[in-house]
Design an enzyme around this catalytic site. Structure first.
Site, PDB file in Angstrom:
ATOM      1  NE  ARG A 188      -2.692  11.482   1.954  1.00  0.00           N
ATOM      2  CZ  ARG A 188      -3.779  10.521   1.945  1.00  0.00           C
ATOM      3  NH1 ARG A 188      -4.850  12.173   1.309  1.00  0.00           N
ATOM      4  NH2 ARG A 188      -4.413  10.028   1.971  1.00  0.00           N
ATOM      5  CB  CYS A 237       0.267   5.699   2.025  1.00  0.00           C
ATOM      6  SG  CYS A 237      -0.975   4.598   1.886  1.00  0.00           S
ATOM      7  CD  GLU A 310       1.443  10.482   1.985  1.00  0.00           C
ATOM      8  OE1 GLU A 310       0.483  11.212   2.738  1.00  0.00           O
ATOM      9  OE2 GLU A 310       1.666   9.988   3.055  1.00  0.00           O
TER      10      GLU A 310
HETATM   11  N1  EPU Z   1      -5.329  -2.921  -1.974  1.00  0.00           N
HETATM   12  C1  EPU Z   1      -5.248  -4.416  -2.541  1.00  0.00           C
HETATM   13  N2  EPU Z   1      -3.763  -4.438  -1.618  1.00  0.00           N
HETATM   14  C2  EPU Z   1      -2.778  -3.942  -1.071  1.00  0.00           C
HETATM   15  C3  EPU Z   1      -3.344  -2.806  -0.254  1.00  0.00           C
HETATM   16  C4  EPU Z   1      -5.227  -1.966  -1.527  1.00  0.00           C
HETATM   17  O1  EPU Z   1      -5.618  -4.855  -2.837  1.00  0.00           O
HETATM   18  O2  EPU Z   1      -1.825  -3.944  -0.718  1.00  0.00           O
HETATM   19  C5  EPU Z   1      -6.449  -2.595  -2.848  1.00  0.00           C
HETATM   20  C6  EPU Z   1      -7.853  -2.691  -1.492  1.00  0.00           C
HETATM   21  O3  EPU Z   1      -8.090  -3.524  -1.132  1.00  0.00           O
HETATM   22  C7  EPU Z   1      -9.008  -1.824  -1.859  1.00  0.00           C
HETATM   23  C8  EPU Z   1      -7.843  -0.551  -2.657  1.00  0.00           C
HETATM   24  O4  EPU Z   1      -6.839  -0.937  -2.726  1.00  0.00           O
HETATM   25  O5  EPU Z   1      -9.343  -1.938  -2.857  1.00  0.00           O
HETATM   26  C9  EPU Z   1      -8.009   0.575  -2.550  1.00  0.00           C
HETATM   27  O6  EPU Z   1      -6.940   0.140  -1.223  1.00  0.00           O
HETATM   28  P1  EPU Z   1      -7.451   1.373  -0.307  1.00  0.00           P
HETATM   29  O7  EPU Z   1      -8.781   1.327   0.748  1.00  0.00           O
HETATM   30  O8  EPU Z   1      -6.328   0.972   1.376  1.00  0.00           O
HETATM   31  O9  EPU Z   1      -6.910   3.172  -0.625  1.00  0.00           O
HETATM   32  P2  EPU Z   1      -5.779   2.923  -1.353  1.00  0.00           P
HETATM   33  O10 EPU Z   1      -5.540   4.091  -1.827  1.00  0.00           O
HETATM   34  O11 EPU Z   1      -4.699   2.399  -0.707  1.00  0.00           O
HETATM   35  C10 EPU Z   1      -5.449   5.838   0.270  1.00  0.00           C
HETATM   36  C11 EPU Z   1      -5.132   6.670   0.840  1.00  0.00           C
HETATM   37  C12 EPU Z   1      -4.716   6.133   2.635  1.00  0.00           C
HETATM   38  C13 EPU Z   1      -5.629   6.655   3.265  1.00  0.00           C
HETATM   39  C14 EPU Z   1      -7.378   4.864   2.125  1.00  0.00           C
HETATM   40  C15 EPU Z   1      -8.574   5.609   3.089  1.00  0.00           C
HETATM   41  C16 EPU Z   1      -3.262   7.681  -0.553  1.00  0.00           C
HETATM   42  C17 EPU Z   1      -1.322   7.150  -1.022  1.00  0.00           C
HETATM   43  N3  EPU Z   1      -3.459   6.996   0.154  1.00  0.00           N
HETATM   44  O12 EPU Z   1      -5.255   4.177   0.252  1.00  0.00           O
HETATM   45  O13 EPU Z   1      -4.088   7.084   2.787  1.00  0.00           O
HETATM   46  O14 EPU Z   1      -6.123   5.822   4.535  1.00  0.00           O
HETATM   47  O15 EPU Z   1      -7.017   6.089   0.669  1.00  0.00           O
HETATM   48  O16 EPU Z   1      -9.233   6.033   2.322  1.00  0.00           O
HETATM   49  O17 EPU Z   1      -3.478   8.436  -0.807  1.00  0.00           O
HETATM   50  C18 EPU Z   1      -1.671   8.419   3.597  1.00  0.00           C
HETATM   51  O18 EPU Z   1      -2.103   9.189   3.582  1.00  0.00           O
HETATM   52  O19 EPU Z   1      -0.940   7.708   4.578  1.00  0.00           O
HETATM   53  C19 EPU Z   1      -2.783   7.002   4.246  1.00  0.00           C
HETATM   54  C20 EPU Z   1      -2.199   5.985   4.340  1.00  0.00           C
END
Ligand code: EPU
Length: 335
Positions: A188, A237, A310
């Site tokens: 990012r 995010c 972010e």
């Molecule tokens: N989870 C929870 N509770 C929540 C959110 C997530 O328990 O409120 C758990 C999910 O169930 C999962 C794990 O945490 O087991 C990871 O969640 P997720 O797959 O949503 O991935 P993330 O790390 O929260 C990242 C990126 C997103 C991107 C997704 C999918 C960042 C900060 N976020 O989210 O990007 O869409 O992976 O690749 O890197 C963005 O850049 O704006 C963004 C949303």
């Protein structure tokens, strides 16, 4: 409501206004006054924009920022506004909107050339139709190609930087092509600098079966649909995941019990805890920022981790051209 910028005397303002008007007229670029970030960003909050310039081609955009630079007028570039939290005050720099710099996506073999204002989701759909793989994970990101390049947007195993052959950048009022290999594409974050306008790019994709690409894109979209808020006013995010940790900030905020936590018209999304969403006519940027700072404070206390923004925070009086931040919000979130 509007704060006066102490650094600008009325004479400065009048001179600058005349200069901006002259530049817009000379280059044939649409100029709008009094628009609000609340209309132009997906969080639907944020104050008045003194001048909005809307070029319609890469050449026009390059000439516009070249002329602003020659005149010493501060500017910032806005794409879809889907990753920006601008504060509630009057923003006295020029905002250059890239939304009309879009044209069409030009496919040639494995390559596609596209302008910065083109919609990223649309590009992903068109690439899939052409049987070109490499960006299908990005299909549901509601931004422009320029915004995606600027911060190396990524999701579901794909990052745009991985497939960039070259980027077109404005330099000295002209369009200059920079090889993708000369850019650092980090999590990012890229090595592009504030004051550098991205105009478009050429991506080199990989041929694959169109149906398979579409299936992968649909799968990513479904996952996003199931785990992230949609239709809500958000900027994606809000914080980065802690680098190198493998932790999800969203999961950790969730475990801290903060889903649904509210400050004025801003709340932690009940769907994904790394999303701050706004609600109602009265929502203010200050509400979202207060909530974000509260989360950072608790995160610091409970996990000893300093969360990095972010989203980009745009302060009305930020000396952004010098990368400085004198007071107030401090963090620029561009790091
Ligand atoms: N989870 C929870 N509770 C929540 C959110 C997530 O328990 O409120 C758990 C999910 O169930 C999962 C794990 O945490 O087991 C990871 O969640 P997720 O797959 O949503 O991935 P993330 O790390 O929260 C990242 C990126 C997103 C991107 C997704 C999918 C960042 C900060 N976020 O989210 O990007 O869409 O992976 O690749 O890197 C963005 O850049 O704006 C963004 C949303």
């Amino acid at each position: 409501m509007v704060e006066t910028d102490e650094k600008q005397t009325p004479v400065d303002t009048a001179t600058r206004d005349a200069q901006v008007e002259e530049i817009a007229r000379r280059l044939g670029v649409r100029a709008e006054r009094g628009r609000r970030f609340a209309e132009l960003t997906s969080l639907r909050v944020g104050g008045v924009i003194d001048w909005l310039l809307v070029p319609e081609s890469e050449e026009e955009a390059a000439a516009t920022v070249g002329a602003l630079e020659d005149a010493g007028i501060a500017w910032r570039v806005l794409g879809a506004g889907s990753n920006v939290l601008a504060d509630d005050r009057e923003h006295r720099y020029v905002v250059v909107s890239m939304r009309e710099v879009k044209g069409g996506a030009r496919f040639e073999g494995e390559r596609v050339s596209v302008s910065a204002g083109f919609s990223l989701p649309r590009l992903c759909v068109e690439a899939a139709r052409q049987g070109l793989s490499g960006i299908e994970g990005l299909g549901g990101i509601p931004g422009t190609v320029g915004g995606a390049l600027w911060m190396n947007a990524g999701a579901y195993g794909h990052e745009i930087g991985q497939v960039v052959e070259s980027v077109r950048v404005a330099r000295g009022g002209r369009v200059v092509e920079v090889p993708g290999s000369e850019v650092s594409w980090d999590y990012r974050h890229t090595s592009f600098k504030e004051g550098e306008l991205l105009l478009g790019c050429t991506l080199k994709l990989t041929p694959d079966d169109a149906e398979k690409i579409k299936a992968r894109m649909d799968e990513a979209k479904q996952k996003r649909f199931a785990t992230q808020p949609h239709g809500a006013r958000s900027a994606g995010c809000f914080f980065k995941n802690p680098p190198g940790s493998g932790f999800s900030t969203g999961k950790m905020i969730d475990e801290m019990g903060l889903k649904g936590e509210r400050r004025g018209g801003a709340l932690v999304s009940p769907v994904h805890a790394n999303f701050i969403v706004t609600e109602g006519e009265e929502a203010k940027a200050a509400d979202a920022l207060a909530l974000a700072e509260e989360i950072r404070e608790r995160f610091r206390r409970e996990h000893g981790i300093e969360l990095e923004y972010e989203v980009e925070l745009w302060g009305a009086d930020e000396e952004f051209k010098d990368e400085g931040s004198e007071e107030g919000e401090g963090e620029t979130g561009k790091g």
